[in-house]
Motif scaffolding. Structure first.
Motif, short mmCIF file in Angstrom:
data_model
loop_
_atom_site.label_atom_id
_atom_site.label_comp_id
_atom_site.label_asym_id
_atom_site.label_seq_id
_atom_site.Cartn_x
_atom_site.Cartn_y
_atom_site.Cartn_z
N SER A 12 -10.64 4.69 -7.24
CA SER A 12 -11.39 3.59 -7.87
C SER A 12 -12.33 4.10 -8.96
N ALA A 13 -12.89 5.27 -8.76
CA ALA A 13 -13.82 5.84 -9.74
C ALA A 13 -13.14 6.17 -11.07
N ASP A 14 -11.81 6.17 -11.11
CA ASP A 14 -11.06 6.48 -12.33
C ASP A 14 -10.83 5.26 -13.22
N ALA A 15 -11.25 4.09 -12.78
CA ALA A 15 -10.91 2.84 -13.49
C ALA A 15 -11.30 2.87 -14.96
N THR A 16 -12.49 3.31 -15.28
CA THR A 16 -12.93 3.31 -16.68
C THR A 16 -12.14 4.32 -17.49
N ALA A 17 -11.87 5.50 -16.93
CA ALA A 17 -11.10 6.51 -17.66
C ALA A 17 -9.66 6.04 -17.88
N ILE A 18 -9.06 5.39 -16.89
CA ILE A 18 -7.71 4.86 -17.04
C ILE A 18 -7.71 3.78 -18.11
N ALA A 19 -8.71 2.90 -18.09
CA ALA A 19 -8.80 1.83 -19.09
C ALA A 19 -8.93 2.41 -20.49
N ALA A 20 -9.72 3.46 -20.65
CA ALA A 20 -9.89 4.08 -21.96
C ALA A 20 -8.57 4.66 -22.45
N VAL A 21 -7.83 5.32 -21.57
CA VAL A 21 -6.51 5.86 -21.93
C VAL A 21 -5.57 4.71 -22.26
N HIS A 22 -5.61 3.65 -21.44
CA HIS A 22 -4.74 2.50 -21.63
C HIS A 22 -4.93 1.90 -23.03
N VAL A 23 -6.16 1.62 -23.40
CA VAL A 23 -6.45 1.01 -24.70
C VAL A 23 -6.13 1.97 -25.84
N THR A 24 -6.59 3.20 -25.74
CA THR A 24 -6.36 4.18 -26.81
C THR A 24 -4.88 4.46 -26.99
N SER A 25 -4.15 4.64 -25.90
CA SER A 25 -2.73 4.96 -26.02
C SER A 25 -1.92 3.79 -26.57
N ALA A 72 -8.93 19.79 -17.94
CA ALA A 72 -10.34 20.20 -17.88
C ALA A 72 -11.22 19.08 -17.31
N GLY A 73 -10.70 18.34 -16.34
CA GLY A 73 -11.46 17.29 -15.68
C GLY A 73 -11.46 15.95 -16.38
N ASP A 74 -10.85 15.86 -17.55
CA ASP A 74 -10.78 14.60 -18.29
C ASP A 74 -9.43 13.93 -18.08
N VAL A 75 -9.44 12.63 -17.80
CA VAL A 75 -8.20 11.88 -17.65
C VAL A 75 -7.58 11.70 -19.04
N ILE A 76 -6.34 12.17 -19.19
CA ILE A 76 -5.64 12.08 -20.49
C ILE A 76 -4.37 11.23 -20.38
N GLY A 77 -4.08 10.75 -19.18
CA GLY A 77 -2.89 9.93 -18.98
C GLY A 77 -2.86 9.33 -17.60
N PHE A 78 -1.98 8.36 -17.42
CA PHE A 78 -1.80 7.75 -16.10
C PHE A 78 -0.40 7.19 -15.99
N ALA A 79 0.03 7.00 -14.75
CA ALA A 79 1.31 6.36 -14.46
C ALA A 79 1.14 5.49 -13.23
N SER A 80 1.95 4.43 -13.19
CA SER A 80 1.93 3.51 -12.06
C SER A 80 3.36 3.12 -11.73
N ALA A 81 3.70 3.12 -10.45
CA ALA A 81 5.06 2.77 -10.02
C ALA A 81 5.01 2.12 -8.65
N GLY A 82 6.05 1.35 -8.36
CA GLY A 82 6.16 0.70 -7.06
C GLY A 82 7.54 0.12 -6.90
N ARG A 83 7.65 -0.86 -6.03
CA ARG A 83 8.96 -1.48 -5.80
C ARG A 83 9.39 -2.20 -7.07
N CYS A 84 10.68 -2.26 -7.30
CA CYS A 84 11.20 -2.93 -8.48
C CYS A 84 10.95 -4.43 -8.35
N ARG A 85 10.41 -5.02 -9.42
CA ARG A 85 10.04 -6.44 -9.40
C ARG A 85 11.07 -7.35 -10.06
N ASP A 86 12.16 -6.79 -10.57
CA ASP A 86 13.16 -7.59 -11.27
C ASP A 86 13.90 -8.50 -10.29
#
Length: 173
Positions: A12-25, A72-86
């Motif tokens: 949960s503490a990664d939410a802001t870092a993930i969001a920053a990567v999400h928007v920037t990427s 070096a402790g900075d979040v530079i990427g993320f991935a998310s996966a789960g059951r297929c929703r198609d």
């Protein structure tokens, strides 16, 4: 000594870092493919609130499992996966919901590590922007091919055409 990328499950503490990567990427990868007003309108604080809810499990099943790549402790990427929703999902097939790495970290292997963490050797599918040759080449290297399915999603009122890629066996073997 060259620093190494590491991948771990998101917290949960990664939410802001993930969001920053999400928007920037998105801004880096989709410039010229998605209208500037859509990209410019993306807000890290709003995305962080969404990611915080997803990572806290407040929206069951929506985020799937989430991993982050760090350097070096900075979040530079993320991935998310789960059951297929198609609607036509093959039982047992997983879906890659998202994978993003900052442009400065393209070609470093960070994306490979994230994809492996998210999917392992499992049969999987994903949706990719039709006009995204770099991403499509990345997925092709990992054994994914288009299966002919196409869909149009609307992002902030803008239609976005995507194609489905599938991998029936690990890394194309």
């Amino acid at each position: 000594m060259t620093e190494q990328y590491t991948v771990r499950r998101a917290r949960s503490a990664d939410a802001t870092a993930i969001a920053a990567v999400h928007v920037t990427s998105w801004r880096e990868a989709y410039a010229g493919r998605i209208p500037d007003e859509v990209l410019d309108g993306m807000d890290v604080a709003e995305r962080a609130a969404i990611w915080r809810r997803l990572l806290a499990g407040e929206v069951p099943g929506e985020a799937g499992a989430v991993w982050v790549a760090e350097l070096a402790g900075d979040v530079i990427g993320f991935a998310s996966a789960g059951r297929c929703r198609d609607d036509d999902a093959i039982p047992g097939r997983r879906e890659l919901y998202a994978i993003y790495v900052l442009e400065a970290d393209y070609g470093t292997g960070a994306g490979d590590l994230l994809l492996d963490a998210a999917l392992g050797d499992e049969a999987a599918s994903l949706w990719v922007l039709e006009d995204n040759p770099r991403a499509r080449a990345f997925y092709r290297r990992h054994g994914f091919d288009a299966d002919g399915a196409v869909k149009t999603q609307t992002v902030d009122g803008v239609p976005i055409r995507e194609v489905r890629l599938v991998r029936t066996s690990p890394h194309g073997t």
